[in-house]
Write an enzyme that holds these catalytic residues in place. Structure first.
Site, short mmCIF file in Angstrom:
data_model
loop_
_atom_site.label_atom_id
_atom_site.label_comp_id
_atom_site.label_asym_id
_atom_site.label_seq_id
_atom_site.Cartn_x
_atom_site.Cartn_y
_atom_site.Cartn_z
N ALA A 190 0.80 -0.98 -0.05
CA ALA A 190 -0.06 0.21 0.05
C ALA A 190 0.90 1.21 -0.04
O ALA A 190 1.99 1.13 0.36
CB ALA A 190 -0.85 0.01 1.19
N GLY B 243 0.42 -4.86 0.85
CA GLY B 243 -1.00 -5.04 -0.10
C GLY B 243 -0.73 -5.64 -1.39
O GLY B 243 -1.55 -6.25 -2.03
N GLU C 260 -1.06 -9.43 -0.48
CA GLU C 260 -2.43 -9.53 -0.25
C GLU C 260 -3.32 -9.54 -1.44
O GLU C 260 -4.06 -10.32 -1.47
CB GLU C 260 -2.89 -8.38 0.80
CG GLU C 260 -2.28 -8.55 2.14
CD GLU C 260 -2.65 -7.49 3.02
OE1 GLU C 260 -1.99 -6.04 2.91
OE2 GLU C 260 -3.28 -7.61 4.15
N GLU D 65 4.49 -5.11 7.38
CA GLU D 65 3.63 -4.17 8.25
C GLU D 65 4.36 -3.75 9.56
O GLU D 65 4.13 -2.68 9.90
CB GLU D 65 2.21 -4.44 7.78
CG GLU D 65 1.56 -4.11 6.78
CD GLU D 65 1.64 -5.46 5.73
OE1 GLU D 65 2.30 -6.33 5.93
OE2 GLU D 65 0.53 -5.38 4.82
N1 COA Z 1 4.52 3.06 -0.68
C1 COA Z 1 5.12 4.21 -1.10
N2 COA Z 1 6.05 4.39 -1.96
C2 COA Z 1 6.86 3.52 -2.28
C3 COA Z 1 6.26 2.09 -1.45
C4 COA Z 1 5.22 1.95 -0.80
N3 COA Z 1 4.94 0.64 -0.20
N4 COA Z 1 7.47 1.10 -2.13
C5 COA Z 1 8.08 2.08 -2.74
N5 COA Z 1 7.90 3.19 -2.83
C6 COA Z 1 8.53 4.05 -3.45
C7 COA Z 1 9.75 4.65 -2.83
O1 COA Z 1 9.52 5.35 -1.86
C8 COA Z 1 10.65 5.34 -4.15
O2 COA Z 1 10.01 6.49 -4.27
P1 COA Z 1 10.93 7.77 -4.65
O3 COA Z 1 11.90 7.26 -5.93
O4 COA Z 1 10.09 8.86 -4.84
O5 COA Z 1 11.88 8.14 -3.33
C9 COA Z 1 10.28 4.31 -5.08
O6 COA Z 1 9.13 3.61 -4.86
C10 COA Z 1 11.46 3.19 -5.40
O7 COA Z 1 11.56 2.55 -4.16
P2 COA Z 1 13.20 2.49 -3.33
O8 COA Z 1 12.81 2.28 -1.95
O9 COA Z 1 13.91 3.49 -3.81
O10 COA Z 1 13.55 0.98 -3.97
P3 COA Z 1 14.64 -0.04 -3.35
O11 COA Z 1 15.08 -0.75 -4.69
O12 COA Z 1 15.68 0.61 -2.76
O13 COA Z 1 13.80 -0.74 -2.45
C11 COA Z 1 11.81 -1.92 -1.42
C12 COA Z 1 12.81 -1.68 -2.71
C13 COA Z 1 10.57 -2.72 -2.12
C14 COA Z 1 12.65 -3.01 -0.61
C15 COA Z 1 11.36 -0.82 -0.81
O14 COA Z 1 10.88 0.42 -1.84
C16 COA Z 1 10.43 -0.91 0.30
O15 COA Z 1 10.70 -1.44 1.47
N6 COA Z 1 9.10 -0.63 0.15
C17 COA Z 1 8.08 -0.55 1.13
C18 COA Z 1 7.48 -1.91 1.28
C19 COA Z 1 6.56 -2.09 2.35
O16 COA Z 1 6.74 -1.74 3.57
N7 COA Z 1 5.56 -2.42 1.69
C20 COA Z 1 4.27 -2.52 2.83
C21 COA Z 1 3.43 -1.35 2.89
S1 COA Z 1 2.10 -1.50 4.09
#
Ligand code: COA
Length: 260
Positions: free
Chosen positions: A66, A112, A115, A135
């Site tokens: 999400a 999400g 999910e 989460e």
């Molecule tokens: N919500 C909002 N933005 C998200 C996102 C999320 N769940 N997951 C990734 N993004 C965005 C990042 O903020 C980043 O945006 P920016 O370039 O404007 O800063 C972009 O997507 C790329 O992500 P980034 O984190 O730079 O890539 P990465 O390869 O370093 O890491 C992940 C990849 C998936 C490990 C990391 O993005 C992450 O941990 N995301 C969140 C996962 C999460 O907790 N999901 C559950 C949500 S309830």
């Protein structure tokens, strides 16, 4: 249907719904959830759609969860409403569609994202995919069905570990857990999805819808899956597909199901 974050395409019985926010790793904001609702509804209502594939655009992510930026300052009431609306519009909605939905996991499927994949009727993944419910690392719990569907798919102990550690598993581990049914290279993923869809489309769509209803019933509180199975089994006898399927077998020919 105007879509900003979702691509919708149809070819030969298969509708493909692609989440298209690659710069945000296809994170699910409210607009995307609404658009996905519209896209799934349209596909399910389209008689020519026999199988729905859901996947993410780009090579990195199916859906990275999400959209955290949207709910970071929500209150208790808003949090509850967010989850309830998500269930109604997308997650429960997809799980109960009459048309088979295959999640084609092409990269990160987190929060999400996993999910939504779990709400689909089954899942396949590319070998670079990573899955998890992170989460609790944000101080919240999975709110789009993850606490229910993950234990149903992988067992309570494995689900508890994945949720509590907020860890990710790779595609090989997901295959071993039974979270995904098949793993292949990213290049061959859509081909595999289409091959599976092709096998499904040879069968009666009406019977498949009944099977979805009966299987789902076994996982729903207050429903008796065996009773639902009996009802759905009986309904099949009144369908044109049943007449065609049984006649074709007896005539030693391939059935041509009318889908009614
Ligand atoms: N919500 C909002 N933005 C998200 C996102 C999320 N769940 N997951 C990734 N993004 C965005 C990042 O903020 C980043 O945006 P920016 O370039 O404007 O800063 C972009 O997507 C790329 O992500 P980034 O984190 O730079 O890539 P990465 O390869 O370093 O890491 C992940 C990849 C998936 C490990 C990391 O993005 C992450 O941990 N995301 C969140 C996962 C999460 O907790 N999901 C559950 C949500 S309830």
């Amino acid at each position: 249907m105007e879509l900003n974050n979702v691509r919708y395409s149809h070819d030969n019985g298969i509708t493909t719904i692609t989440i298209n926010r690659p710069k945000k790793l296809n994170a699910l904001n409210q607009e995307t959830i609404q658009e996905l609702h519209q896209a799934f509804k349209k596909a399910d209502e389209d008689f020519n759609t026999r199988v729905i594939l859901v996947t993410g655009s780009g090579e990195k992510a199916f859906i990275a969860g999400a959209d955290i930026s949207e709910f970071a300052d929500y209150s208790v009431v808003q949090g509850e409403q967010l989850a309830a609306k998500g269930h109604a519009k997308l997650f429960d909605f997809v799980a109960h569609l009459a048309t088979p939905v295959i999640a084609v996991i092409n990269g990160f499927a987190l929060g999400g994202g996993l999910e939504l994949a779990m709400a689909a009727h089954f899942r396949i993944a590319s070998d670079n995919a990573k899955m998890g419910l992170p989460e609790v690392s944000l101080g919240v719990i999975p709110g789009y069905g993850g606490t229910q569907r993950l234990p149903q798919l992988v067992g309570k102990g494995r689900a508890m570990e994945l949720i509590m550690t907020a860890g990710m598993i790779d595609a090989a581990q997901a295959l071993e857990y039974g979270l995904v049914n098949h793993v292949t290279s990213q290049e061959e993923l859509i081909e595999l999805a289409e091959k599976l869809a092709g096998k499904i489309m040879k069968n009666s769509s009406v019977a498949i819808s009944s099977a979805i209803t009966a299987v789902n019933a076994g996982f729903e509180a207050g429903e008796n899956g065996f009773e639902t199975e009996i009802t759905e089994f009986g309904k099949c006898f009144g369908t044109a597909d049943f007449k065609e399927g049984t006649s074709a077998f007896l005539d030693k020919r391939k059935p041509k199901f009318p889908g009614q």
